[in-house]
Design a protein around this motif. Structure first.
Motif, PDB file in Angstrom:
ATOM      1  N   SER A   1       0.831  -1.204   0.000  1.00 43.51           N
ATOM      2  CA  SER A   1       0.000   0.000   0.000  1.00 43.51           C
ATOM      3  C   SER A   1       0.872   1.263   0.000  1.00 43.51           C
ATOM      4  O   SER A   1       0.423   2.338   0.384  1.00 43.51           O
ATOM      5  CB  SER A   1      -0.952  -0.003   1.197  1.00 43.51           C
ATOM      6  OG  SER A   1      -0.220  -0.039   2.401  1.00 43.51           O
ATOM      7  N   ALA A   2       2.106   1.102  -0.435  1.00 40.55           N
ATOM      8  CA  ALA A   2       3.020   2.241  -0.558  1.00 40.55           C
ATOM      9  C   ALA A   2       4.140   1.859  -1.530  1.00 40.55           C
ATOM     10  O   ALA A   2       4.389   0.683  -1.779  1.00 40.55           O
ATOM     11  CB  ALA A   2       3.615   2.626   0.796  1.00 40.55           C
ATOM     12  N   THR A   3       4.788   2.890  -2.062  1.00 46.56           N
ATOM     13  CA  THR A   3       5.945   2.702  -2.939  1.00 46.56           C
ATOM     14  C   THR A   3       7.041   3.635  -2.452  1.00 46.56           C
ATOM     15  O   THR A   3       6.783   4.805  -2.171  1.00 46.56           O
ATOM     16  CB  THR A   3       5.567   2.995  -4.400  1.00 46.56           C
ATOM     17  OG1 THR A   3       4.582   2.039  -4.811  1.00 46.56           O
ATOM     18  CG2 THR A   3       6.770   2.914  -5.316  1.00 46.56           C
ATOM     19  N   MET A   4       8.260   3.092  -2.331  1.00 49.10           N
ATOM     20  CA  MET A   4       9.395   3.861  -1.818  1.00 49.10           C
ATOM     21  C   MET A   4      10.462   3.983  -2.898  1.00 49.10           C
ATOM     22  O   MET A   4      10.787   3.007  -3.575  1.00 49.10           O
ATOM     23  CB  MET A   4       9.968   3.154  -0.589  1.00 49.10           C
ATOM     24  CG  MET A   4      11.171   3.837   0.020  1.00 49.10           C
ATOM     25  SD  MET A   4      11.776   2.970   1.503  1.00 49.10           S
ATOM     26  CE  MET A   4      10.636   3.620   2.734  1.00 49.10           C
ATOM     27  N   GLY A   5      11.010   5.173  -3.034  1.00 48.39           N
ATOM     28  CA  GLY A   5      12.063   5.422  -4.006  1.00 48.39           C
ATOM     29  C   GLY A   5      13.384   5.756  -3.345  1.00 48.39           C
ATOM     30  O   GLY A   5      13.414   6.483  -2.349  1.00 48.39           O
ATOM     31  N   LEU A   6      14.453   5.189  -3.923  1.00 50.03           N
ATOM     32  CA  LEU A   6      15.818   5.456  -3.472  1.00 50.03           C
ATOM     33  C   LEU A   6      16.665   5.696  -4.710  1.00 50.03           C
ATOM     34  O   LEU A   6      16.312   5.250  -5.803  1.00 50.03           O
ATOM     35  CB  LEU A   6      16.400   4.244  -2.741  1.00 50.03           C
ATOM     36  CG  LEU A   6      15.732   3.678  -1.510  1.00 50.03           C
ATOM     37  CD1 LEU A   6      14.650   2.698  -1.883  1.00 50.03           C
ATOM     38  CD2 LEU A   6      16.762   2.980  -0.659  1.00 50.03           C
ATOM     39  N   SER A   7      17.808   6.338  -4.519  1.00 50.32           N
ATOM     40  CA  SER A   7      18.733   6.445  -5.646  1.00 50.32           C
ATOM     41  C   SER A   7      19.304   5.046  -5.902  1.00 50.32           C
ATOM     42  O   SER A   7      19.385   4.228  -4.973  1.00 50.32           O
ATOM     43  CB  SER A   7      19.866   7.421  -5.324  1.00 50.32           C
ATOM     44  OG  SER A   7      20.781   6.823  -4.417  1.00 50.32           O
ATOM     45  N   PRO A   8      19.708   4.744  -7.136  1.00 53.47           N
ATOM     46  CA  PRO A   8      20.300   3.425  -7.400  1.00 53.47           C
ATOM     47  C   PRO A   8      21.507   3.117  -6.503  1.00 53.47           C
ATOM     48  O   PRO A   8      21.647   1.994  -6.008  1.00 53.47           O
ATOM     49  CB  PRO A   8      20.698   3.496  -8.879  1.00 53.47           C
ATOM     50  CG  PRO A   8      19.728   4.465  -9.472  1.00 53.47           C
ATOM     51  CD  PRO A   8      19.533   5.508  -8.383  1.00 53.47           C
ATOM     52  N   ASP A   9      22.358   4.108  -6.253  1.00 55.98           N
ATOM     53  CA  ASP A   9      23.528   3.885  -5.394  1.00 55.98           C
ATOM     54  C   ASP A   9      23.115   3.569  -3.957  1.00 55.98           C
ATOM     55  O   ASP A   9      23.679   2.677  -3.321  1.00 55.98           O
ATOM     56  CB  ASP A   9      24.462   5.098  -5.406  1.00 55.98           C
ATOM     57  CG  ASP A   9      25.241   5.226  -6.710  1.00 55.98           C
ATOM     58  OD1 ASP A   9      25.285   4.243  -7.491  1.00 55.98           O
ATOM     59  OD2 ASP A   9      25.801   6.309  -6.950  1.00 55.98           O
ATOM     60  N   ASP A  10      22.126   4.309  -3.449  1.00 60.30           N
ATOM     61  CA  ASP A  10      21.643   4.039  -2.088  1.00 60.30           C
ATOM     62  C   ASP A  10      20.965   2.677  -2.011  1.00 60.30           C
ATOM     63  O   ASP A  10      21.083   1.968  -1.006  1.00 60.30           O
ATOM     64  CB  ASP A  10      20.679   5.132  -1.625  1.00 60.30           C
ATOM     65  CG  ASP A  10      21.398   6.381  -1.138  1.00 60.30           C
ATOM     66  OD1 ASP A  10      22.634   6.337  -0.927  1.00 60.30           O
ATOM     67  OD2 ASP A  10      20.713   7.412  -0.958  1.00 60.30           O
ATOM     68  N   PHE A  11      20.244   2.306  -3.069  1.00 58.11           N
ATOM     69  CA  PHE A  11      19.611   0.992  -3.088  1.00 58.11           C
ATOM     70  C   PHE A  11      20.672  -0.106  -2.979  1.00 58.11           C
ATOM     71  O   PHE A  11      20.547  -1.034  -2.179  1.00 58.11           O
ATOM     72  CB  PHE A  11      18.764   0.822  -4.355  1.00 58.11           C
ATOM     73  CG  PHE A  11      18.227  -0.563  -4.511  1.00 58.11           C
ATOM     74  CD1 PHE A  11      17.301  -1.066  -3.614  1.00 58.11           C
ATOM     75  CD2 PHE A  11      18.657  -1.377  -5.547  1.00 58.11           C
ATOM     76  CE1 PHE A  11      16.817  -2.363  -3.734  1.00 58.11           C
ATOM     77  CE2 PHE A  11      18.176  -2.665  -5.678  1.00 58.11           C
ATOM     78  CZ  PHE A  11      17.254  -3.161  -4.773  1.00 58.11           C
ATOM     79  N   LEU A  12      21.738  -0.002  -3.780  1.00 53.32           N
ATOM     80  CA  LEU A  12      22.811  -1.006  -3.698  1.00 53.32           C
ATOM     81  C   LEU A  12      23.486  -1.000  -2.331  1.00 53.32           C
ATOM     82  O   LEU A  12      23.824  -2.060  -1.790  1.00 53.32           O
ATOM     83  CB  LEU A  12      23.852  -0.761  -4.787  1.00 53.32           C
ATOM     84  CG  LEU A  12      23.492  -1.247  -6.182  1.00 53.32           C
ATOM     85  CD1 LEU A  12      24.606  -0.919  -7.164  1.00 53.32           C
ATOM     86  CD2 LEU A  12      23.205  -2.745  -6.189  1.00 53.32           C
ATOM     87  N   LYS A  13      23.672   0.175  -1.752  1.00 53.49           N
ATOM     88  CA  LYS A  13      24.250   0.281  -0.410  1.00 53.49           C
ATOM     89  C   LYS A  13      23.376  -0.474   0.590  1.00 53.49           C
ATOM     90  O   LYS A  13      23.887  -1.238   1.424  1.00 53.49           O
ATOM     91  CB  LYS A  13      24.366   1.764  -0.024  1.00 53.49           C
ATOM     92  CG  LYS A  13      24.905   2.032   1.355  1.00 53.49           C
ATOM     93  CD  LYS A  13      24.941   3.549   1.599  1.00 53.49           C
ATOM     94  CE  LYS A  13      25.442   3.906   2.968  1.00 53.49           C
ATOM     95  NZ  LYS A  13      25.438   5.375   3.167  1.00 53.49           N
ATOM     96  N   PHE A  14      22.053  -0.282   0.494  1.00 54.34           N
ATOM     97  CA  PHE A  14      21.131  -0.985   1.381  1.00 54.34           C
ATOM     98  C   PHE A  14      21.232  -2.497   1.183  1.00 54.34           C
ATOM     99  O   PHE A  14      21.377  -3.255   2.144  1.00 54.34           O
ATOM    100  CB  PHE A  14      19.684  -0.532   1.145  1.00 54.34           C
ATOM    101  CG  PHE A  14      18.684  -1.435   1.799  1.00 54.34           C
ATOM    102  CD1 PHE A  14      18.417  -1.322   3.152  1.00 54.34           C
ATOM    103  CD2 PHE A  14      18.036  -2.424   1.075  1.00 54.34           C
ATOM    104  CE1 PHE A  14      17.518  -2.190   3.775  1.00 54.34           C
ATOM    105  CE2 PHE A  14      17.141  -3.284   1.682  1.00 54.34           C
ATOM    106  CZ  PHE A  14      16.881  -3.169   3.033  1.00 54.34           C
TER     107      PHE A  14
END
Length: 174
Positions: A143-156
């Motif tokens: 029930s939600a969508t979250m956006g991150l930068s590609p670099d931050d996504f890989l860091k996570f």
């Protein structure tokens, strides 16, 4: 539902601890990409479709995250991953709840922080090579969508102990 809210808060805390900024849009509960897109099409970037799979012998679980409009042939994917054609199947919801703590319609790489090392993560190279400023996933709830930068996504992802298997889906299977 309470568990999903607690997990979403735990995800938010983990992102903050890593110094990762994210943007989130709330929307009605959705179970397919087709249902989701009208609610998030204003969010520019790479939107995801996620498949939770197991190999035929149930020895391995795979979370496969691809661009939302990509068609996936499981036999071709199995060949790309070296598990042999015909050996990938959709895992049942109980397995997803056990490994990633999310249910049907909520598969997301953001749930990898719940995995104890049983799930291999496959990422569509299009998220990293598509020039996207943001990449989007469900934050433990559909029930939600979250956006991150590609670099931050890989860091996570790497902070969860997972090294993504990057797949170029546009290339022919060898």
């Amino acid at each position: 539902m309470a568990a999903a809210l607690e997990l979403r808060e735990a995800l938010g805390q983990r992102l903050r601890d890593l110094g990762i900024a994210a943007v989130t849009a709330e929307h009605p509960q959705v179970f397919t990409v087709e249902e989701m897109m009208p609610h998030v099409q204003h969010m520019k970037g790479g939107h995801s479709k996620n498949l939770f799979l197991k190999d035929k012998k149930k020895k391995g679980f795979w979370l496969v995250t691809v661009l939302h409009n990509r068609q996936i042939n499981l036999n071709d994917l199995a060949k790309k991953l070296g598990v042999g054609s015909g050996n990938l199947r959709f895992a049942d919801e109980n397995a997803m709840l056990e490994k990633l703590k999310v249910g049907q319609g909520c598969a997301t790489p953001l749930a990898l922080f719940c995995d104890q090392g049983d799930v291999r993560f496959v990422l569509d190279a299009g998220f990293l090579e598509g020039g996207h400023e943001m990449v989007y996933f469900h934050p433990m709830t559909n029930s939600a969508t979250m956006g991150l930068s590609p670099d931050d996504f890989l860091k996570f992802v790497r902070s969860t102990g997972h090294d993504p298997i990057i797949v170029h889906f546009d290339e022919d299977v060898k």
